[in-house]
Scaffold this motif. Sequence first.
Motif, short mmCIF file in Angstrom:
data_model
loop_
_atom_site.label_atom_id
_atom_site.label_comp_id
_atom_site.label_asym_id
_atom_site.label_seq_id
_atom_site.Cartn_x
_atom_site.Cartn_y
_atom_site.Cartn_z
N LEU A 154 54.75 47.56 15.55
CA LEU A 154 55.12 46.29 16.17
C LEU A 154 56.59 46.26 16.59
O LEU A 154 57.01 45.36 17.32
CB LEU A 154 54.86 45.14 15.20
CG LEU A 154 53.40 44.95 14.77
CD1 LEU A 154 53.30 44.00 13.57
CD2 LEU A 154 52.56 44.44 15.93
N TYR A 155 57.37 47.22 16.13
CA TYR A 155 58.83 47.16 16.29
C TYR A 155 59.37 48.26 17.20
O TYR A 155 58.81 49.35 17.26
CB TYR A 155 59.51 47.29 14.93
CG TYR A 155 59.29 46.08 14.05
CD1 TYR A 155 60.21 45.03 14.06
CD2 TYR A 155 58.17 45.96 13.25
CE1 TYR A 155 60.01 43.91 13.28
CE2 TYR A 155 57.95 44.84 12.46
CZ TYR A 155 58.88 43.81 12.48
OH TYR A 155 58.68 42.70 11.71
N ASP A 156 60.49 47.98 17.85
CA ASP A 156 61.16 48.98 18.66
C ASP A 156 62.24 49.73 17.88
O ASP A 156 62.66 50.80 18.30
CB ASP A 156 61.80 48.30 19.88
CG ASP A 156 60.75 47.80 20.85
OD1 ASP A 156 60.17 48.64 21.56
OD2 ASP A 156 60.46 46.60 20.86
N TRP A 157 62.69 49.15 16.79
CA TRP A 157 63.83 49.73 16.07
C TRP A 157 63.62 49.68 14.56
O TRP A 157 63.15 48.68 14.02
CB TRP A 157 65.12 48.93 16.36
CG TRP A 157 65.52 48.96 17.79
CD1 TRP A 157 65.21 48.02 18.73
CD2 TRP A 157 66.30 49.95 18.46
NE1 TRP A 157 65.74 48.38 19.94
CE2 TRP A 157 66.43 49.57 19.81
CE3 TRP A 157 66.92 51.14 18.04
CZ2 TRP A 157 67.13 50.32 20.75
CZ3 TRP A 157 67.63 51.88 18.98
CH2 TRP A 157 67.72 51.47 20.31
N PHE A 158 64.03 50.76 13.90
CA PHE A 158 64.27 50.72 12.46
C PHE A 158 65.73 50.32 12.26
O PHE A 158 66.63 50.96 12.82
CB PHE A 158 64.11 52.11 11.82
CG PHE A 158 62.70 52.56 11.61
CD1 PHE A 158 61.96 52.08 10.53
CD2 PHE A 158 62.10 53.47 12.46
CE1 PHE A 158 60.66 52.51 10.31
CE2 PHE A 158 60.80 53.92 12.25
CZ PHE A 158 60.07 53.43 11.18
N VAL A 159 65.95 49.29 11.47
CA VAL A 159 67.31 48.94 11.06
C VAL A 159 67.54 49.68 9.74
O VAL A 159 66.97 49.32 8.70
CB VAL A 159 67.47 47.42 10.88
CG1 VAL A 159 68.88 47.09 10.41
CG2 VAL A 159 67.14 46.69 12.19
N CYS A 160 68.36 50.74 9.80
CA CYS A 160 68.53 51.62 8.64
C CYS A 160 69.70 51.13 7.80
O CYS A 160 70.82 51.01 8.31
CB CYS A 160 68.77 53.04 9.10
SG CYS A 160 67.44 53.65 10.14
N VAL A 161 69.41 50.87 6.55
CA VAL A 161 70.36 50.20 5.66
C VAL A 161 70.64 51.10 4.46
O VAL A 161 69.75 51.77 3.96
CB VAL A 161 69.74 48.85 5.21
CG1 VAL A 161 70.57 48.22 4.11
CG2 VAL A 161 69.61 47.91 6.40
N ARG A 162 71.92 51.12 4.06
CA ARG A 162 72.27 51.80 2.82
C ARG A 162 73.20 50.89 2.04
O ARG A 162 74.19 50.41 2.58
CB ARG A 162 72.94 53.15 3.12
CG ARG A 162 72.83 54.13 1.94
CD ARG A 162 73.58 55.44 2.18
NE ARG A 162 73.14 56.24 3.29
CZ ARG A 162 72.20 57.20 3.24
NH1 ARG A 162 71.53 57.42 2.13
NH2 ARG A 162 71.91 57.91 4.31
N LYS A 163 72.81 50.63 0.78
CA LYS A 163 73.60 49.75 -0.10
C LYS A 163 73.95 48.44 0.60
O LYS A 163 75.11 48.00 0.61
CB LYS A 163 74.83 50.48 -0.62
CG LYS A 163 74.45 51.75 -1.40
CD LYS A 163 75.59 52.37 -2.14
CE LYS A 163 75.24 53.71 -2.79
NZ LYS A 163 73.93 54.32 -2.53
N GLY A 164 72.93 47.84 1.24
CA GLY A 164 73.11 46.50 1.80
C GLY A 164 73.85 46.42 3.12
O GLY A 164 74.17 45.33 3.59
N LYS A 165 74.11 47.58 3.75
CA LYS A 165 74.87 47.58 5.00
C LYS A 165 74.12 48.41 6.03
O LYS A 165 73.56 49.46 5.71
CB LYS A 165 76.26 48.19 4.72
CG LYS A 165 77.34 47.70 5.64
CD LYS A 165 78.70 48.08 5.09
CE LYS A 165 79.52 48.78 6.15
NZ LYS A 165 80.81 49.23 5.63
N VAL A 166 74.14 47.94 7.28
CA VAL A 166 73.44 48.69 8.34
C VAL A 166 74.21 49.97 8.63
O VAL A 166 75.40 49.93 8.96
CB VAL A 166 73.30 47.83 9.61
CG1 VAL A 166 72.66 48.65 10.74
CG2 VAL A 166 72.48 46.58 9.33
#
Lengths: 347, 347
Positions: free
Chosen positions: B322-334
């Motif tokens: 359903l999505y165009d993007w993975f928002v990749c997060v590490r320790k609460g930050k994009v």
Amino acid sequence: MPLPPPASPGIPLDEVDTPALVLDLDALDGNLLRMADAVKESGVRLRPHAKCHKCAEIARRQVGAGAVGVCSQKVSEAEALVRGGVADVLVTNEIVGRQKTERLARLAREAKVAVLADDAGNVADLDAAALAEGVRLDVLVEIDVGAHRCGIEPGVPAAELACSIAACRGLRFAGLHAYHGSAQHVRGPAERRAAIAAAAEKAEFTKTLIEKAGIPCETITGAGTGTFMLEREEGWPRFEQSLFVLATVMSAPSPAHAVLDAGLKASSVDSGLPQVHERPGVEYFKASDEHGVLKIAAGAKAPKLGEKLLLVPGHCDPTVNLYDWFVCVRKGKVEALWPVTARGALW
Amino acid sequence: MPLPPPASPGIPLDEVDTPALVLDLDALDGNLLRMADAVKESGVRLRPHAKCHKCAEIARRQVGAGAVGVCSQKVSEAEALVRGGVADVLVTNEIVGRQKTERLARLAREAKVAVLADDAGNVADLDAAALAEGVRLDVLVEIDVGAHRCGIEPGVPAAELACSIAACRGLRFAGLHAYHGSAQHVRGPAERRAAIAAAAEKAEFTKTLIEKAGIPCETITGAGTGTFMLEREEGWPRFEQSLFVLATVMSAPSPAHAVLDAGLKASSVDSGLPQVHERPGVEYFKASDEHGVLKIAAGAKAPKLGEKLLLVPGHCDPTVNLYDWFVCVRKGKVEALWPVTARGALW
């Protein structure tokens, strides 16, 4: 990079690559006329929900057939529609969060934009966004008329919220939103009618309170395709199925079952599995991610390997949202390809 | 026009616009290592299915962690992955129809491509496409080991099909595909083990027949995350949840319920509703197209209007799609935004 369309104009339906979202234009044209005709002389104005088709081309045709504008459910969806040439969008939803309220106010510079609210804090945020952008946003109060989803209590709480909107310099109180979506799924006509009557009564009562406070309440919005005839109190037009998913038989391992190339990513199953169009005895029986298993009754004409079948999806809205293109077909031939303008516009 | 990403690198998770598909990179990195470690020294090679993530970036990392390549389920999905830098794709599906077989053969000029077959006519079509394109396609015979979806009967019918593939100038018989997807959903460990043992036995028997005919059967593919540990006969690694949907509370009309901006178009519900991550007493109770209704237990910490919550989707594959993007997060930050390379690549 956007995906290429699965067809080109002029080819027969049977040469369209699959799975594809197919729109029968004769049925669509007829349905647009039927709907316009159904509300004519009723005092009800038509504002179809574009969250279903997410397509600026269809929205423009709906307006061409007499709709006052369209609805959208998300700011990004409204943006896509406005950029596709739609001049009047009601976002029938609460818009919460700084990024979203800012974008909504910005969009009001390009088109007539309205939005719902059910919370005084959110009203203040909308006002601030509108003032910062130098626009005036139309805001309708959403009242809970039985769906128990969003919406403030009808009556005094709703009237108070309407007053607070009317007092905002960046906002204009534009009316009430009294949508009872789940009433469309009430099976008995009497129960369905009762649910809608109760909703209408709550809306009327709230409107009276607001008008007593000296605030005009020009519009009451609501109604869905499953209930609008009750809300306008007349007979039922005969809509034709216009939306299909075209699928190919990709495996035919036994006389009793075959497998289509259209599964959960080709047709939403939340409201039931797709049905095979005009193929008695052939049942879409089980969906996995990329497969649809067909059960073939004894004596039924079995689909052959490579054969293409039309499916009627169980739920239009989330099915359309899976595709980038409508393959528009008339009399078995591809006439046009329309982009699903707001596909994936979720936020 | 592709949609813009809902975030930019460096911002905190809480400022990501919603709904958004969130990938926890620490969890992903750990899972990649755990999986590589789990199959090390087992004689089993790893070929993860990219239909789950549809992301060339993740596929390249899987290969970097030791996978021999990835699987895809559709030709268009394989095309997107190859163009994203993946050098070895097994299409674990039957590919039927002239357009698709031609595109598959064309793709074999750019990467190592293999495909399944369960029908002699389809084998002839694949051979013709490969010869026309001047390539040699690897073909595995899919046998039905209990899933009753695609696949030819194990034993003699499968061995005959293998022989006919081996006789094609444009094809190479590359092994057997014996995937029992539904066994992953068998709840009892003993029954699950029995289903997998039966599948393995059918595959072994068929392999013996093929080898007796003088044809090498180099690979048997199969196994899913839900059963691979039975197929390799050892303990179970502890994967961490890495995939989430971030959603905003857009309405909080009562102490007992609130509404999220993530519904059927933000999280697939075919395998159950999403679960609210680490918020005891808050239950995702009902999904409609763009809304998710939360039920809040008495005494639980109620989500506030505007608050953002993480959801664990009920089924990864159709949710990611359903999505165009993975928002990749590490320790609460994009940290990064990865495109869902093959989003909507259905055909």
